[in-house]
Write a protein that holds these residues in place. Sequence first.
Motif, PDB file in Angstrom:
ATOM      1  N   SER A 158       2.432  66.881  53.510  1.00 27.96           N
ATOM      2  CA  SER A 158       2.122  67.740  52.364  1.00 27.96           C
ATOM      3  C   SER A 158       3.271  67.780  51.373  1.00 27.96           C
ATOM      4  O   SER A 158       3.056  67.813  50.158  1.00 27.96           O
ATOM      5  N   GLN A 159       4.510  67.791  51.880  1.00 27.09           N
ATOM      6  CA  GLN A 159       5.674  67.826  50.987  1.00 27.09           C
ATOM      7  C   GLN A 159       5.698  66.597  50.087  1.00 27.09           C
ATOM      8  O   GLN A 159       5.859  66.707  48.866  1.00 27.09           O
ATOM      9  N   GLU A 197       3.260  64.554  49.400  1.00 24.00           N
ATOM     10  CA  GLU A 197       2.098  64.501  48.511  1.00 24.00           C
ATOM     11  C   GLU A 197       2.315  65.392  47.292  1.00 24.00           C
ATOM     12  O   GLU A 197       2.001  65.009  46.163  1.00 24.00           O
ATOM     13  N   SER A 199      -6.587  67.194  46.594  1.00 25.21           N
ATOM     14  CA  SER A 199      -5.520  67.619  47.501  1.00 25.21           C
ATOM     15  C   SER A 199      -5.910  68.887  48.254  1.00 25.21           C
ATOM     16  O   SER A 199      -6.781  69.650  47.826  1.00 25.21           O
ATOM     17  N   SER A 200      -5.211  69.114  49.354  1.00 24.19           N
ATOM     18  CA  SER A 200      -5.480  70.276  50.192  1.00 24.19           C
ATOM     19  C   SER A 200      -4.942  71.547  49.541  1.00 24.19           C
ATOM     20  O   SER A 200      -4.157  71.510  48.589  1.00 24.19           O
ATOM     21  N   GLU A 260      -2.863  73.553  50.909  1.00 24.68           N
ATOM     22  CA  GLU A 260      -1.434  73.630  51.180  1.00 24.68           C
ATOM     23  C   GLU A 260      -0.628  72.919  50.104  1.00 24.68           C
ATOM     24  O   GLU A 260       0.392  73.436  49.624  1.00 24.68           O
ATOM     25  N   VAL A 261      -1.066  71.742  49.699  1.00 24.33           N
ATOM     26  CA  VAL A 261      -0.373  70.995  48.647  1.00 24.33           C
ATOM     27  C   VAL A 261      -0.440  71.755  47.327  1.00 24.33           C
ATOM     28  O   VAL A 261       0.562  71.878  46.610  1.00 24.33           O
TER      29      VAL A 261
END
Length: 437
Positions: A60-61, A63, A297-298, A300-301
């Motif tokens: 995630s970071q 991305e 994107s999710s 979280e992202v």
Amino acid sequence: MPTCTQLAETETETETETETEAGKTESEALVDPAHATQLGIADALLTLLRDTGTEPRPDSQLEALTLAVAADLPVLLWGEPGIGKTAALTQLAETLDLPLTTVIASVHEPSDFSGLPILGDDPAEQGVPMAPPDWAVRLVRAGRGLLFLDELSTAPPAVQAALLRLVLERRIGTLQLPPGVRIVAAANPRSSAADGWELSPPLANRFVHLQWVHDHEVVVRGLGGTWPRATLPRLDPRKLPEAVDFARRAVCGLLAARPGLVHRLPSSETRRGGAWPSPRSWEMTLNLIAFATAAGSSREVLSLLVRGAVGDGPGLELLASLDRMDLPDPETLLADPAGADLPERGDLRQAVLDGVVAAVRKRPEKARWDAAWALLVRALDTGAPDLVVVPATTLATLRQEDWDVPASIERLAGAVTLSRRADDAAARAAVATKAGR
């Protein structure tokens, strides 16, 4: 004639000799025994240690970093020393096929970023031009690249001031960096930086701030010989218009309801050196939402990006408002309560039910009042009973004298009564506890 046993022994000896020769060949590829030195053997050992593989792994970071770089926004990675910020930038540059240029901000003078004055043939006529440093010239010649400004938090205030124009306008002296150049910086928290400084508010507000942390599982597996290979996000060209519309509605909707969030300079020096809301950072947020939406994107992202642009408080408010943007229209639910599709999440379901009651209050009619009760019954059948208590209590107060009580209210009476009994029991327990003290 040799026996079967002798043949087998001969074959075994031949295989052993072949393996030995293969082993010698492999070793000789690294170290020539005839010319071996201790340094040569050491280099061979280092070669073996560097011989590692990779495997795909979601990150995630990385991305979030990639989307911010794709959006052409300056990014600042915050993290403790030695956790892999530089390695992440190196991997990103290789994946994007961009040449990486690293500049240690703390060891440069302000003139290295604002331009070095040089004398021309006639300074009185031509003035004194500001010549750019060699790394900037190389970036312009290449037409593209990833400019990595490292150790930003150890750069003194004068250097930070000189960086303002570079980060915002992409200009160094009289030289304009091409659009193909992206800027990423890294910094250590002041507590772990050597002679660290807080970032000035004008410089901090020009960055998307991402907190960089390590994953111990990744580290352990990487030291074992297999490092992760992140799958970078891809923008869907079919989603571009939808992504822009969604991002504009999200940001403008929140700021219209919360005008105090348009610009809020933190009071403490430390927080001023991070992400905080301003018209500039809200524009960055709008771009980031559009890119994250187009990439699918999710959550979280998206959270990393939004909070990295405007800070945790405003960012969380925006994320909550994004959830409400997808909620069904109360009028649609009142038109067909039997076929209503209510959210599964409790907070979103509560918001929908409150919105339905508010719509009835705004235009009170008997048919709409009955439809709202039917909707509450459906919510009772498909979710937690306590979520209907407050809407049901409020809806009951909207009844007019000539309105008959619908039979569906009987279904809700038990939930409301049980909730009130629980509240009364909690209140009595609190009184008893206070009296016992």
